[in-house]
Design a protein around this motif. Structure first.
Motif, mmCIF file in Angstrom:
data_model
loop_
_atom_site.group_PDB
_atom_site.id
_atom_site.type_symbol
_atom_site.label_atom_id
_atom_site.label_comp_id
_atom_site.label_asym_id
_atom_site.label_seq_id
_atom_site.Cartn_x
_atom_site.Cartn_y
_atom_site.Cartn_z
ATOM 1 N N ILE A 352 0.863 -1.183 0.000
ATOM 2 C CA ILE A 352 0.000 0.000 0.000
ATOM 3 C C ILE A 352 0.893 1.225 0.000
ATOM 4 N N SER A 353 0.672 2.122 -0.954
ATOM 5 C CA SER A 353 1.445 3.366 -1.000
ATOM 6 C C SER A 353 0.584 4.509 -0.490
ATOM 7 N N TYR A 354 1.240 5.552 -0.013
ATOM 8 C CA TYR A 354 0.549 6.697 0.567
ATOM 9 C C TYR A 354 1.118 7.984 -0.053
ATOM 10 N N PRO A 355 0.238 8.959 -0.290
ATOM 11 C CA PRO A 355 0.717 10.240 -0.821
ATOM 12 C C PRO A 355 1.639 10.926 0.184
ATOM 13 N N ASP A 356 2.534 11.734 -0.309
ATOM 14 C CA ASP A 356 3.375 12.522 0.580
ATOM 15 C C ASP A 356 2.505 13.504 1.359
ATOM 16 N N ALA A 357 2.845 13.714 2.608
ATOM 17 C CA ALA A 357 2.064 14.625 3.449
ATOM 18 C C ALA A 357 2.946 15.144 4.561
ATOM 19 N N GLU A 358 2.573 16.319 5.086
ATOM 20 C CA GLU A 358 3.308 16.901 6.198
ATOM 21 C C GLU A 358 2.338 17.694 7.067
ATOM 22 N N ALA A 366 -6.298 13.739 7.967
ATOM 23 C CA ALA A 366 -7.306 12.683 7.838
ATOM 24 C C ALA A 366 -6.806 11.628 6.858
ATOM 25 N N ILE A 367 -6.957 10.357 7.242
ATOM 26 C CA ILE A 367 -6.669 9.236 6.345
ATOM 27 C C ILE A 367 -8.006 8.603 6.006
ATOM 28 N N SER A 368 -8.437 8.760 4.769
ATOM 29 C CA SER A 368 -9.762 8.275 4.377
ATOM 30 C C SER A 368 -9.622 7.155 3.362
ATOM 31 N N GLY A 369 -10.711 6.420 3.175
ATOM 32 C CA GLY A 369 -10.707 5.322 2.227
ATOM 33 C C GLY A 369 -11.592 4.199 2.714
ATOM 34 N N PRO A 370 -11.877 3.218 1.849
ATOM 35 C CA PRO A 370 -12.759 2.106 2.237
ATOM 36 C C PRO A 370 -12.111 1.207 3.281
ATOM 37 N N SER A 371 -12.935 0.388 3.911
ATOM 38 C CA SER A 371 -12.424 -0.549 4.920
ATOM 39 C C SER A 371 -11.405 -1.487 4.275
ATOM 40 N N GLY A 372 -10.320 -1.748 5.004
ATOM 41 C CA GLY A 372 -9.293 -2.648 4.511
ATOM 42 C C GLY A 372 -8.310 -2.019 3.550
ATOM 43 N N SER A 373 -8.407 -0.706 3.347
ATOM 44 C CA SER A 373 -7.529 -0.052 2.374
ATOM 45 C C SER A 373 -6.164 0.299 2.958
ATOM 46 N N GLY A 374 -6.015 0.272 4.291
ATOM 47 C CA GLY A 374 -4.716 0.547 4.890
ATOM 48 C C GLY A 374 -4.676 1.761 5.784
ATOM 49 N N LYS A 375 -5.832 2.243 6.238
ATOM 50 C CA LYS A 375 -5.847 3.430 7.110
ATOM 51 C C LYS A 375 -5.228 3.095 8.474
ATOM 52 N N VAL A 526 -3.788 12.756 13.871
ATOM 53 C CA VAL A 526 -3.811 11.916 12.668
ATOM 54 C C VAL A 526 -4.988 10.976 12.849
ATOM 55 N N ILE A 527 -5.989 11.083 11.948
ATOM 56 C CA ILE A 527 -7.272 10.412 12.157
ATOM 57 C C ILE A 527 -7.593 9.521 10.961
ATOM 58 N N ALA A 528 -7.794 8.231 11.202
ATOM 59 C CA ALA A 528 -8.312 7.311 10.192
ATOM 60 C C ALA A 528 -9.833 7.308 10.320
ATOM 61 N N THR A 529 -10.533 7.664 9.246
ATOM 62 C CA THR A 529 -11.976 7.849 9.386
ATOM 63 C C THR A 529 -12.710 7.691 8.064
ATOM 64 N N HIS A 530 -13.982 7.275 8.201
ATOM 65 C CA HIS A 530 -14.919 7.286 7.073
ATOM 66 C C HIS A 530 -15.815 8.525 7.116
ATOM 67 N N ASP A 531 -15.749 9.289 8.167
ATOM 68 C CA ASP A 531 -16.701 10.369 8.439
ATOM 69 C C ASP A 531 -16.418 11.573 7.530
ATOM 70 N N PRO A 532 -17.298 11.871 6.551
ATOM 71 C CA PRO A 532 -17.040 12.993 5.638
ATOM 72 C C PRO A 532 -16.921 14.330 6.371
ATOM 73 N N SER A 541 -6.039 15.831 3.882
ATOM 74 C CA SER A 541 -6.621 14.498 3.756
ATOM 75 C C SER A 541 -5.841 13.697 2.716
ATOM 76 N N ILE A 542 -5.534 12.452 3.037
ATOM 77 C CA ILE A 542 -4.874 11.565 2.082
ATOM 78 C C ILE A 542 -5.637 10.248 2.034
ATOM 79 N N ALA A 543 -5.437 9.494 0.949
ATOM 80 C CA ALA A 543 -6.090 8.199 0.796
ATOM 81 C C ALA A 543 -5.051 7.154 0.420
ATOM 82 N N PRO A 544 -5.047 6.000 1.075
ATOM 83 C CA PRO A 544 -4.111 4.935 0.715
ATOM 84 C C PRO A 544 -4.361 4.462 -0.711
ATOM 85 N N LYS A 545 -3.309 3.914 -1.334
ATOM 86 C CA LYS A 545 -3.400 3.418 -2.699
ATOM 87 C C LYS A 545 -2.864 1.987 -2.749
#
Length: 551
Positions: A352-358, A366-375, A526-532, A541-545
């Motif tokens: 799983i890759s992640y966008p650069d962030a600081e 925020a780390i968003s994305g579907p369940s099991g994506s790597g948040k 740093v929050i892993a969440t589905h909450d819009p 906000s970043i999303a795992p890939k």
């Protein structure tokens, strides 16, 4: 302590001094048997006197006391060895779990370090001494028997080897049966743990009968596997007792008929005398005793080897190591900041890759994305609980490595999606973060987490006892108690996993407000969440890939 290399070293470490002491004690019976045979021989010849009886009795008693003393000393050493060995293995496994990400189910691991490791004790206490005695004592007694009568020696020579041969054949089946029993014990423990954790859902879904059927099937399977182990043990015991009884009976028949003059062969010229006959009868059971002890200890060793295989499987499992020492350390200095650069993490066989962030103090990522994506995987990596497969994670201005992870963890707080507590008061659970905190400091942390009023409305307030999963609190309240615990520790970085999941709208809004208020006070979130709504309120906000599976 490190885990020993081989199953044999794990299953039954040896104390050679204790084994030698028990071996020496076994030969005391030769002197006792000779003294008793002399008394009987003199009695039948009419030459027995009181002085000789007294001397013989003193010899028998003295040798008996010597044997008892040796056995007591050796048993104490072996008991200490078993205690040290089991405790060391337990400590090594627990310490090992603290330095790597959990792989086994908690119930299976608990079963291994408690019930199963205890199964090593009988093998340590019995197998080494029994093996040494089985190798030496029968051979020595066989030589002694041949000096008195070649026929008596032949009886022992024919009957004795049947016992170890049968034990070896049965031992392989015993080890396999023990391994199957241990495996089912782990399965049943895991099943129980999972069903207890989901008890409320099971009752809401009306699935009680289905769960009971699952338990019935699992317990019946365990019962069948346990009975298979017992059948092998009883079969072995019966066969060995039969061989030993036949050997002793054949010796008794030979000696009896020889003394009656009905058998005139088997000696070296002169007929078998009373002393030799009684002496042979007395040492015959002692000839078989080490072999029978070895057979019983063989089953203990089979069970211990099955446990040892599980320990080695745990040791050799490919599990990502936790960075750092897993012990107390001074906080690393530097500003509260997190930076991701070309980070790739591995989740099972998936990269799983992640966008650069600081992000810095007073900001929220925020780390968003579907369940099991790597948040949650990224949260674990930010806590130093797993290494990055590629790229760099910077914390407080330096790379997150084994050298910096322990100090970094002193600065972070963790707010899990599924809180876990000790079965103790709210106060005791919070003071795990800072044992020297007073009630005022605890109340301040509860106030900052937005949960003070709710806690003081409980029947016993801050002294209310919590269940393992926060029984007595709602889901949102339990999560905010974990937040208060993090704040009490003085965390200026907070890792939050799905803080509003499964909460009603009002409670979710309260949790969002509390978290964002902490951000405004300078805490880095740093929050892993589905909450819009929570994602929109964060600064970044970043999303795992996910990048597919590895070959």
């Amino acid at each position: 302590m490190s885990i020993p290399d081989t199953p044999k070293q794990i299953a039954a470490p040896r104390d050679r001094r204790a084994e030698l002491a028990l071996l020496v004690g076994s030969f005391a019976w030769l002197g006792q048997a000779a003294a008793i045979a002399s008394v009987v021989a003199r009695g039948t010849a009419g030459t027995l006197d009181a002085a000789f009886v007294a001397i013989s009795a003193a010899l028998v008693l003295g040798l008996g006391l010597c044997r008892a003393g040796l056995e007591r000393w050796a048993s104490g050493r072996l008991t200490d060895l078993a205690e040290r060995h089991v405790s060391s293995l337990r400590r090594a496994i627990i310490d090992g779990e603290l330095t790597r990400r959990p792989l086994a189910a908690p119930a299976a691991l608990s079963s291994l370090v408690s019930e199963k490791l205890e199964m090593l004790r009988p093998a340590i206490l019995r197998f080494g001494p029994a093996r040494l005695r089985a190798m030496v004592v029968p051979l020595a007694l066989l030589i002694v028997a041949f000096t008195q009568s070649w026929a008596a020696g032949a009886i022992l020579l024919v009957a004795g080897p049947l016992i170890p041969v049968f034990s070896a054949l049965v031992g392989m089946a015993a080890q396999q049966a023990s391994a199957r029993q241990l495996d089912q014990m782990s399965t049943l423990g895991t099943l129980l743990s999972e069903r207890v954790g989901a008890l409320v859902d099971i009752r809401l879904l009306g699935a009680e009968r289905a769960v009971l059927r699952d338990f019935e099937g699992a317990t019946n399977d365990l019962r069948a596997r346990t009975m298979a182990v017992l059948r092998i043990a009883f079969l072995t015991s019966t066969a060995l007792e039969l061989f030993a009884a036949l050997g002793v009976a054949m010796m008794a028949v030979y000696v009896g008929f020889s003394l009656l003059g009905q058998i005139e062969f088997g000696t070296y010229g002169a007929p078998l005398n009373v002393w030799s006959g009684v002496f042979l009868l007395l040492i015959a059971p002692e000839y078989f005793a080490p072999l029978r002890d070895m057979s019983a200890a063989w089953h203990d060793r089979a069970a211990a080897l099955a446990v040892a295989d599980e320990v080695i499987a745990w040791r050799d499992a490919e599990v990502p190591a936790v960075l750092g020492r897993g012990a107390e350390a001074a906080e690393i200095d530097g500003p509260a900041a997190v930076r991701l650069m070309d980070v790739t993490l591995r989740l099972g066989d998936q990269s799983i890759s992640y966008p650069d962030a600081e992000v810095a103090a007073g900001q929220a990522l925020a780390i968003s994305g579907p369940s099991g994506s790597g948040k949650s995987t990224l949260l674990a990596a930010l806590a130093g609980l797993m290494p990055a497969e590629a790229g760099v994670i910077e914390v407080a201005g330096r790379s997150l490595t084994a050298a910096t992870a322990t100090g970094w963890r002193q600065r972070i707080g963790w707010m899990p999606q599924s809180p876990h507590f000790m079965k103790a008061s709210v106060l005791a659970n919070l003071k795990l973060a800072r044992p020297d905190a007073d009630v005022a400091a605890v109340n301040n942390a509860l106030q900052a987490a937005g949960i003070l009023l709710q806690i003081h409305r409980l029947p016993h307030g801050i002294n209310e006892t919590l269940g393992e999963n926060g029984a007595g609190l709602s889901g949102g309240e339990a999560r905010r108690v974990t937040l208060a615990r993090a704040l009490l520790a003085g965390a200026d970085v907070l890792l939050v996993d799905e803080p509003t999941a499964d909460l009603d709208a009002e409670t979710a809004a309260a949790v969002r407000s509390t978290l964002l208020g902490l951000r405004d006070e300078g805490v880095l979130l740093v929050i892993a969440t589905h909450d819009p709504a929570l994602v929109a309120a964060c600064d970044l906000s970043i999303a795992p890939k996910p990048r597919g599976t590895s070959a």
